[in-house]
Design an enzyme around this catalytic site. Structure first.
Site, mmCIF file in Angstrom:
data_model
loop_
_atom_site.group_PDB
_atom_site.id
_atom_site.type_symbol
_atom_site.label_atom_id
_atom_site.label_comp_id
_atom_site.label_asym_id
_atom_site.label_seq_id
_atom_site.Cartn_x
_atom_site.Cartn_y
_atom_site.Cartn_z
ATOM 1 N N ASP A 126 0.842 -1.199 0.000
ATOM 2 C CA ASP A 126 0.000 0.000 0.000
ATOM 3 C C ASP A 126 0.881 1.254 0.000
ATOM 4 O O ASP A 126 2.107 1.171 0.194
ATOM 5 C CB ASP A 126 -0.929 -0.034 1.226
ATOM 6 C CG ASP A 126 -2.263 0.649 0.956
ATOM 7 O OD1 ASP A 126 -2.310 1.531 0.080
ATOM 8 O OD2 ASP A 126 -3.243 0.305 1.630
ATOM 9 N N GLU A 132 0.101 -0.083 -5.301
ATOM 10 C CA GLU A 132 -0.889 1.004 -5.403
ATOM 11 C C GLU A 132 -0.187 2.305 -5.803
ATOM 12 O O GLU A 132 -0.688 3.396 -5.542
ATOM 13 C CB GLU A 132 -1.656 1.170 -4.083
ATOM 14 C CG GLU A 132 -2.399 -0.079 -3.659
ATOM 15 C CD GLU A 132 -3.536 0.177 -2.680
ATOM 16 O OE1 GLU A 132 -4.091 1.289 -2.680
ATOM 17 O OE2 GLU A 132 -3.864 -0.747 -1.918
ATOM 18 N N TRP A 133 0.965 2.160 -6.411
ATOM 19 C CA TRP A 133 1.796 3.306 -6.793
ATOM 20 C C TRP A 133 1.031 4.401 -7.534
ATOM 21 O O TRP A 133 0.963 5.549 -7.065
ATOM 22 C CB TRP A 133 3.019 2.761 -7.532
ATOM 23 C CG TRP A 133 3.949 3.738 -8.169
ATOM 24 C CD1 TRP A 133 3.847 5.100 -8.218
ATOM 25 C CD2 TRP A 133 5.152 3.399 -8.860
ATOM 26 N NE1 TRP A 133 4.906 5.633 -8.899
ATOM 27 C CE2 TRP A 133 5.727 4.618 -9.305
ATOM 28 C CE3 TRP A 133 5.807 2.191 -9.159
ATOM 29 C CZ2 TRP A 133 6.911 4.644 -10.036
ATOM 30 C CZ3 TRP A 133 6.990 2.231 -9.881
ATOM 31 C CH2 TRP A 133 7.540 3.461 -10.309
ATOM 32 N N PRO A 134 0.383 4.087 -8.698
ATOM 33 C CA PRO A 134 -0.267 5.196 -9.423
ATOM 34 C C PRO A 134 -1.392 5.873 -8.635
ATOM 35 O O PRO A 134 -1.555 7.088 -8.731
ATOM 36 C CB PRO A 134 -0.797 4.545 -10.700
ATOM 37 C CG PRO A 134 -0.666 3.078 -10.522
ATOM 38 C CD PRO A 134 0.306 2.815 -9.433
ATOM 39 N N ASP A 171 -10.661 3.064 -3.506
ATOM 40 C CA ASP A 171 -11.094 1.753 -3.005
ATOM 41 C C ASP A 171 -12.527 1.431 -3.445
ATOM 42 O O ASP A 171 -13.407 2.290 -3.407
ATOM 43 C CB ASP A 171 -11.093 1.740 -1.474
ATOM 44 C CG ASP A 171 -9.687 1.850 -0.904
ATOM 45 O OD1 ASP A 171 -8.728 1.955 -1.684
ATOM 46 O OD2 ASP A 171 -9.570 1.827 0.339
HETATM 47 C C1 GLA Z 1 -6.041 1.399 1.397
HETATM 48 C C2 GLA Z 1 -6.119 0.426 0.236
HETATM 49 C C3 GLA Z 1 -7.195 -0.624 0.519
HETATM 50 C C4 GLA Z 1 -6.894 -1.345 1.814
HETATM 51 C C5 GLA Z 1 -6.752 -0.348 2.960
HETATM 52 C C6 GLA Z 1 -6.243 -1.016 4.215
HETATM 53 O O1 GLA Z 1 -7.199 2.180 1.508
HETATM 54 O O2 GLA Z 1 -6.375 1.103 -0.960
HETATM 55 O O3 GLA Z 1 -7.278 -1.532 -0.551
HETATM 56 O O4 GLA Z 1 -5.715 -2.093 1.658
HETATM 57 O O5 GLA Z 1 -5.841 0.699 2.622
HETATM 58 O O6 GLA Z 1 -6.064 -0.119 5.260
#
Ligand code: GLA
Length: 419
Positions: A159, A191-193, A219
């Site tokens: 993350d 989740e870099w970009p 999300d």
């Molecule tokens: C971020 C991520 C989610 C999840 C939560 C966990 O919001 O984008 O996919 O992993 O953190 O805290």
């Protein structure tokens, strides 16, 4: 120009735009289960033992994956998300699982999951804390990569919370190298970009070289609004993101929420169809111990999974939009095409869509074969470029089909044969 140089130039023209992360993984979009959307950061094992983030949850999901046909359908990774660790690292600076909720530790859990023929995923963060406030990996990239390898973990979701955006790319690359250095095959989900888009256009060439898939957008929630916002974001950025997807690296529009509470069955069909068209990882976040048979059948639909896992490995895109319909197309192997027609009108009943209005319908000149997959399987037989076929699509539902061109000569032979 020497012959060799000419060959190199030709090869570079033929190969895809960017090199994928060279770890031999995610040659097809990853399939599995990930806890976040359904179970979030529930750590209350005293009053909610069945739903808290604990080793029991993953063991039960692994059991269900084998018992209920998920593994056979292709779902392979059982993935832990945030909130698994203890708030303190151990004396050697290593992450450790919360001892109360994971009494056996992660290595034992990995052994259990492997004994079922499945793989285990874990979660960490590029910054100094995870999004839910657990210890982050900043300053510990090599230690954490080695710890995950020692535990025989197979996937890392990394993350991007709690790090200045200018350092994000460097952090993701360092962790990728650290994972590589362990010598263990660990699929790397980034989740870099997502954490860069607010500030600058991400460098998808670098991202594809670093990660096996990457989140671009917010999300997913258990709602049709959320699914629509993801589709909208994807379509409005498709010129940038679609070319970066291919074997070894995929755009990740987040989890499948099919089998939960917020989507009607038509909306669940739309999510499944469009995630297959987008060549998205199919990571379900639901409760496999308690899932409605229709949702299960949809998630295990072989024809949709075949589209998702098509060996050509090209991501689809939105090809037309109007009159509250959207058409999405994905090129498939053997010159075939997958087409999804989505009815975005949330009032009234089923609406008709003329099949010849699909932009890719030109492959039906002179003829093609159409197989309808959603809303129900049906061989639609041989069609021509002037086909008058009308698809009926429910409100917020999707008609999904594959279209196989019939070449002119073959068409003639076919005609002779059948007449
Ligand atoms: C971020 C991520 C989610 C999840 C939560 C966990 O919001 O984008 O996919 O992993 O953190 O805290």
């Amino acid at each position: 120009m020497s012959k060799m140089l000419l060959l190199l130039v030709l090869l570079s023209l033929l190969s895809p735009a960017a090199e994928a992360l060279d770890n031999g993984l995610a040659l097809k979009p990853t399939m599995g289960w990930l806890h976040w959307e359904r179970f979030m950061c529930n750590t209350d094992c005293d009053t909610d033992p069945d739903n808290c983030i604990s080793e029991r949850l993953y063991m039960q999901m692994a059991d269900m994956m084998v018992k209920d046909g998920w593994k056979e359908a292709g779902y392979e990774y059982v993935c832990i998300d945030d909130c698994w660790p203890s708030h303190q690292r151990d004396a050697q600076g290593r992450l450790q699982a919360d001892p109360k909720r994971f009494p056996g530790g992660i290595k034992k859990l990995a052994d259990y999951v492997h004994s079922k023929g499945l793989k285990l995923g874990i979660y960490a963060d590029v910054g100094d804390k995870t999004c839910a406030g657990y210890p982050g990996s900043l300053g510990y990239y090599e230690t954490d990569a080695q710890t995950f390898a020692d535990w025989d973990v197979d996937l890392l979701k990394f993350d991007g919370c709690n790090l200045k955006w200018t350092l994000i790319g460097d952090g993701y690359i360092k962790m990728s190298n650290a994972l590589n250095k362990t010598g263990r095959s660990i699929l790397y989900s980034c989740e870099w970009p997502l954490y860069e888009w607010d500030f600058q256009k991400p460098n998808y060439t670098a991202i594809r070289e670093t990660c096996n898939h990457w989140r671009n957008f917010a999300d997913v929630f258990d709602s049709w609004d959320s699914i629509k916002s993801i589709l909208d974001w994807t379509a409005s950025h498709q010129d940038i993101i679609v070319p970066s997807a291919g074997p070894g690296g995929w755009n990740d529009p987040d989890m499948l929420v099919i089998g939960n509470f917020g989507l009607s069955h038509d909306q669940q069909e739309s999510q499944m169809a469009l995630w297959a068209i987008m060549a998205a990882p199919l990571l379900m976040s639901n409760d496999l111990r308690d899932i409605c048979p229709r949702s299960k059948k949809l998630l295990q639909n072989r024809q949709i999974i075949e589209i998702s896992q098509d060996p050509l490995g090209k991501q689809g895109y939105r090809s037309a939009k109007g009159n509250s319909f959207e058409v999405w197309e994905r090129p498939l192997s053997k010159n075939r095409l997958a087409v999804a027609v989505l009815n975005l009108q949330e009032i009234g009943g089923p609406r008709g869509f003329a099949i010849s209005g699909i932009p890719g319908w030109k492959i039906c000149d002179p003829q093609c074969n159409v197989t309808l997959i959603l809303p129900q399987y049906k061989e639609m037989g041989v069609q021509t470029k002037d086909s008058k076929l009308i698809l009926k699509v429910n409100p917020s539902g999707t008609a999904l089909m594959t279209v196989t061109p019939i070449s002119h000569n073959f068409g003639k032979l076919y005609w002779k044969h059948t007449n």
